[in-house]
Every structure is written in C-alpha cells, then in structure tokens.
Design an enzyme around this catalytic site. Structure first.
Site, PDB file in Angstrom:
ATOM      1  N   GLU A  40      49.313  37.116  38.260  1.00 46.02           N
ATOM      2  CA  GLU A  40      49.468  37.547  36.879  1.00 46.02           C
ATOM      3  C   GLU A  40      48.729  38.878  36.758  1.00 46.02           C
ATOM      4  OE1 GLU A  40      47.886  34.919  33.874  1.00 46.02           O
ATOM      5  OE2 GLU A  40      48.607  36.260  32.288  1.00 46.02           O
ATOM      6  N   ARG A 265      41.905  25.892  46.764  1.00 44.18           N
ATOM      7  CA  ARG A 265      41.605  27.305  46.567  1.00 44.18           C
ATOM      8  C   ARG A 265      40.365  27.688  47.366  1.00 44.18           C
ATOM      9  NH1 ARG A 265      42.356  28.284  41.466  1.00 44.18           N
ATOM     10  NH2 ARG A 265      41.156  30.172  41.296  1.00 44.18           N
ATOM     11  N   LYS A 275      39.147  35.722  37.581  1.00 47.10           N
ATOM     12  CA  LYS A 275      39.369  37.044  36.977  1.00 47.10           C
ATOM     13  C   LYS A 275      38.682  37.172  35.627  1.00 47.10           C
ATOM     14  CE  LYS A 275      43.794  36.711  37.819  1.00 47.10           C
ATOM     15  NZ  LYS A 275      45.248  36.893  37.811  1.00 47.10           N
TER      16      LYS A 275
END
Ligand code: ATP
Ligand code: MG
Length: 560
Positions: A40, A265, A275
């Site tokens: 994104e 992850r 982020k």
C-alpha cells in the site's frame, strides 16, 4: 573470531515451495507460478517488506514464473505518489524485476465496482445505512453471534439503486456502506457481513476525483490477484483468518481463484517495523527522514551502506516460517559484514587522532607506498598511499602504561605502520593537563613493507594517515535506534528511543577518498565498514558507519 549466528539456511524446500510443487504436480495452475508484491503506497518499505519481496520474487525466479508489482491503492486518504516512487525504487534496488507488470488496484476500480454490482444482483451484498458504531455493535464477539442489520433484507433493486447513488456522491461520508451478505453467526468474524465499499470523498493520487466510493482491502485484494492471474498470493499470517473471505468473494463471482498462502511476518529485535510507527518517527522529528540510516526502511539501510545482496542473503537465511518469531538484528548485520568483507576496498582512516612524528624521517618528503585494495579480492589491485614525517594514528593504539601482551604502541615499544615501516616510540609529549598530545618515534628504514630486510619482528600493525595529505571528514556513527529488544512492549515505543543512536565526529581519511561518491563502501582498516553519504561533497566528505568488523553487541553481552 567471528560471531556467526546460529540461524541455519532453510531446508531444501520450504513449506511454500512444497505447496507450489504439489500444485505443479497436480496441474492446478498448469505449472504456472505467478506471484506479486502488493504494497500500500502509504509509507516507505521496510526490511519486513524486503523479506516479502525476496520471497515472492525468489519463488517466481525459481519456478521460471512471473512477479508483479501491485500498488494496493484503495485508501486515497493515506496514499501518495511520493510513496509509489520510493517503493518502485526500493523494489528495483533489491533486485526484483517486474518488467511491464506494474499494476494498481485503482486500475481495477471499474471492475471492482462491477463485481460489487454482481454480488448485489446475486443477493450477496446490501447497502447498510447503519453507522460504524452500530455495525460494530451488531457484529457480536468471537463467542457471541452477531445480529442482522435492519437493512440486510433490502431488495436487490433497492440495493442497486442505493449503491449507484453512493457512487454518484449522493450520500455523505459515513452514512452508508456496501456489505457482503454472508453470515452474521459465522465463527469467523471476517465473514459477518464485512464492509466491501465505503464512501470517501477524497482525492486519489491516480484516479483524482473520479470516485467517491472505494473498495475495502479484502474485497480489492483477491479480485486484483484474480484479474492478474496470480497463482500463489503470499501474505503474512494475520491474513489467515481473511482467507475464507478471499475465497468466498472469488467463488461468488465465479472468478479464477489464486491460492492464498500465509507465512510469519519478519520481526526484528530492537526494531519497530510498522509503517504507522516509522511514519511517526519521521513526522515527529525523531529521525531525519525515511532514509535516516538508523531506520529499518529499505532506503535507510541503503543509505547506511547495506547492500541488496546482504539483504537478500538475510532473507534467505531467515527462511519462511508458519509461526511468529523474532530474528536477532545481529543476523542482518552479519550478512552485511560478510558481503562487505568480500567486496569493500580497504582504506585507512583515523577516527580519533594522535599526532606522531618520525624524528629520523626527512622533513617535507613524501613517499608513495603501494597498498592492497582488498586482500579478500586480489584482483582489486593496489593504490598509492602517501607517507611522510608527520602522521596521525588512532589514540587508542597507544598506551603509556600497557598491560602485558599489549601489541600496539607504548614508550619504547615497536609496531608496524600498515603498508609502511616499523617504528619505535621514543618520547611522549603531554599538555599541561597531562593529556598525551604527540608521540616522537623513529623508523627503521630497512623495514619497508614488502621489502623488509630489517630482521625485526613486531606483533602489532596499526593504521595511520599522513597529516599533510589526509582529508578531514564528518563521520556519522550509529547505534541501535531503540534501547529495548521489543520497543512495542512499552506503553509508548518512543520511551525506548536510544538518545545516543547518532554520534557525529571529525575524522581523517587517506587522500584516495577525495572523489568518493555517495554509496561507495569501504572498510576503514581495523575499524569497520563505512559508506559515503549522499551529503558528501569533494572538500566536505561525509561517511556513515555501516557495521562494525565484529558483532560489538555480542561482546557487550559477554561482558555482562
Ligand atoms: P506495516 O504493517 O508495516 O504497515 P503493511 O502490511 O501494512 O505493513 P503493506 O504495504 O500492506 O504493508 O504490505 C505489503 C506486503 O508486505 C504485504 O504482502 C505484507 O504481508 C508484507 N509485509 C509487511 N510487513 C511484513 C513483515 N514484517 N514481514 C514480511 N512481510 C511483510
Ligand atoms: Mg497493510
């Protein structure tokens, strides 16, 4: 002594490769492998994303398949072309190639809208006028079924008309949403009539003001994968519970169905990797920017001097796991050190200078000595180093009262100056406060490196620069950005910031570095690996510390 971390390379086939090979055997996707990386564009990429890129691109490469770069740009409020450009640069730098397959979820807004209309026509979606709070309230809990919205049984015709009005901007933000009509009693909360479209009267960085409704991630993602013919849609573990929805949407639409596969992850200790939090560090001024060399962002690591090869090797060593784990930051540093050891030219730099004068060496004379560029890579050749009567050595390479087995310089002691001569320390000069300010030495003319006939053997070799020829430079040395292994375990992760993560000092480097370019990497002999910063200019050199020669943190641990 090398502190090689215990993490071993992955087994022959990781669990994702096993799935792919099963599919290839059964012919599920006709032997095709097509992956994607779907960021994104709401921030810069970090080392966790790098892991995902290496994984997805690596699989496409291994199975002679394809890899797409797809921007998941469905939330106009947080997204920006600045991020798109930065992401593109980072993915490319990491070595992943997407050829002409750069896609945007926003390319598919028409198709996504049509898909939503089809769901409505199938009686599988409805416009809900409930507020966000009401929807949350009706959702139930994992142990308690949700309740149906009063709008759940609207007619198809009414839903079609309302959805079209949503699209036309007839309703205000927050007044209604489009929801999939699945099962309010499902044990999987994601299947309790998830929202698939919402109104956002915001300017989109690509589609401008064309749309005022935007699809939700879960709706857009699977359909985008399907449109692109992705075979294996690899994502992180938190999406495992979304997979039934991913499959439901594509099955209801009768569309081609990729296989979603989840892996754990990447988590790194002493590192914050979301982020959202990285953005706070930037916007609130705790670091100098997304590319601050202390940041775990790809651009920060690059500026720090980390190589793409080292990051890829790190990703390979970390492997893919199905269970959450935390990787030691020193594994990444180890990979960087290992790659730079093979590739970085050796140069001499004095970080904390102590003046040294060679009494029996001719004044105002310069001698050019040959110096090897990299003993690990003999084909890298040699360069010429100027030697003269007055030198700087490292202050901590001298001790007035040395302990036993001290092989560096002390009064009366001898060392070899790297690539030059053996010297003896004859005299120590101090200032009024007793601080050593200069060493007077004598050199052995027959001891020149490479043609030594002196017969003298010394145990220590130290580095140096010639004062008249050395260039002054700014050094930016880094320590970990966070003091705690898990900064997110704090009430406020900012409380974990290390106040000493950046130290700026003036150093002296050999003159061969006068024309160094941003991104050049070196080993400062006996000191560590460094790179030229983008702020560097001829006459005003700036270096970043990349990584030490050894794992200094392992040493710290041993001390404790
Ligand atoms: P963040 O949580 O840092 O904001 P994100 O998941 O929201 O990251 P996206 O841009 O949605 O960021 O992520 C793009 C891809 O990168 C996704 O497929 C995601 O699964 C993957 N990814 C993100 N963080 C990690 C990580 N720490 N380890 C491995 N893959 C990751
Ligand atoms: Mg995300």
């Amino acid at each position: 002594m090398d502190h090689s971390p215990a993490t071993e390379p992955a087994p022959v086939l990781n669990f994702i490769e096993q799935i792919i090979e099963e599919h290839n055997l059964s012919g599920k996707y006709g032997g095709r492998v097509h992956t994607r990386f779907p960021p994104e564009p709401n921030g810069y990429l970090h080392i966790g994303h790098a892991k995902s890129i290496c994984l997805n691109y690596g699989l496409a490469e291994k199975y002679h398949g394809k890899f797409n770069l797809r921007f998941d740009d469905t939330n106009p409020v947080t997204e920006d072309t600045e991020y798109v450009d930065a992401i593109r640069e980072d993915v490319q730098w990491l070595g992943a190639r997407w050829d002409d397959r750069e896609f945007y979820a926003s390319n598919y807004f028409d198709q996504l809208y049509a898909a939503a209309v089809q769901l409505i026509k199938n009686g599988k979606a409805y416009v809900d006028d409930s507020t966000a709070e009401q929807i949350a309230e009706m959702k139930g809990t994992p142990t308690k079924a949700g309740i149906d919205s009063p709008y759940r049984n609207r007619s198809i015709a009414e839903n079609l008309s309302l959805f079209e009005q949503m699209k036309n901007g007839d309703f205000e933000e927050g007044t209604c949403t489009l929801r999939a009509r699945i099962d309010m009693a499902s044990p999987n909360m994601h299947l309790r009539d998830p929202i698939i479209y919402r109104i956002k009267k915001a300017h989109h960085h690509r589609t401008g003001d064309q749309w005022c409704i935007y699809p939700m991630y879960d709706f857009a993602h699977g359909i985008s994968d399907s449109i692109e013919g992705i075979t294996h849609s690899i994502c992180t573990l938190e999406f495992e519970v979304h997979r039934p929805l991913y499959d439901w949407i594509l099955a209801e639409l009768g569309n081609y169905q990729p296989q979603q596969i989840e892996f754990a992850r990447l988590n790194l200790n002493y590192t914050v990797m979301s982020k959202r939090y990285l953005k706070r560090l930037v916007t609130e001024g705790y670091v100098k920017g997304w590319d601050d060399p202390r940041m775990p962002t790809v651009c920060g690591l690059r500026r720090r001097g980390y190589t793409a090869e080292a990051i890829r090797e790190f990703a390979r060593r970390v492997g893919v796991a199905k269970r959450e784990n935390v990787i030691d930051l020193s594994l990444l540093e180890f990979c960087v050190r290992e790659h730079l050891n093979k590739t970085a030219p050796r140069v001499m730099a004095v970080l904390d200078p102590l003046l040294l004068t060679i009494s029996n060496y001719p004044e105002n004379h310069t001698e050019w000595l040959a110096a090897e560029n990299n003993p690990e890579s003999p084909e890298s050749g040699t360069r010429q180093l100027p030697f003269s009567q007055t030198l700087y050595i490292e202050r901590d390479d001298f001790m007035e009262n040395p302990p036993k087995k001290y092989f560096r310089l002390y009064p009366g002691g001898m060392v070899r100056l790297k690539n030059a001569y053996i010297i003896r320390c004859d005299e120590v000069l101090k200032d009024a406060s007793g601080k050593v300010i200069e060493l007077r030495c004598s050199y052995i003319p027959e001891s020149k490196s490479g043609e030594d006939t002196s017969g003298i053997s010394v145990k220590g070799t130290i580095h140096w620069v010639s004062v008249a020829h050395a260039l002054s430079a700014e050094l930016r040395a880094y320590d970990r950005l966070f003091k705690d292994e898990d900064p997110m375990a704090k009430d406020n992760f900012l409380d974990s910031l290390n106040p000493d993560s950046l130290t700026v000092s003036k150093i002296w480097v050999e003159p061969s570095l006068s024309n160094t370019q941003a991104g050049d990497r070196f080993q400062f002999i006996r000191k560590g690996y460094y790179c030229t910063d983008q702020d560097s200019q001829p006459g005003q050199l700036v270096f970043n510390q990349t990584v030490g020669l050894k794992d200094s943190w392992a040493k710290e641990t041993n001390k404790r």
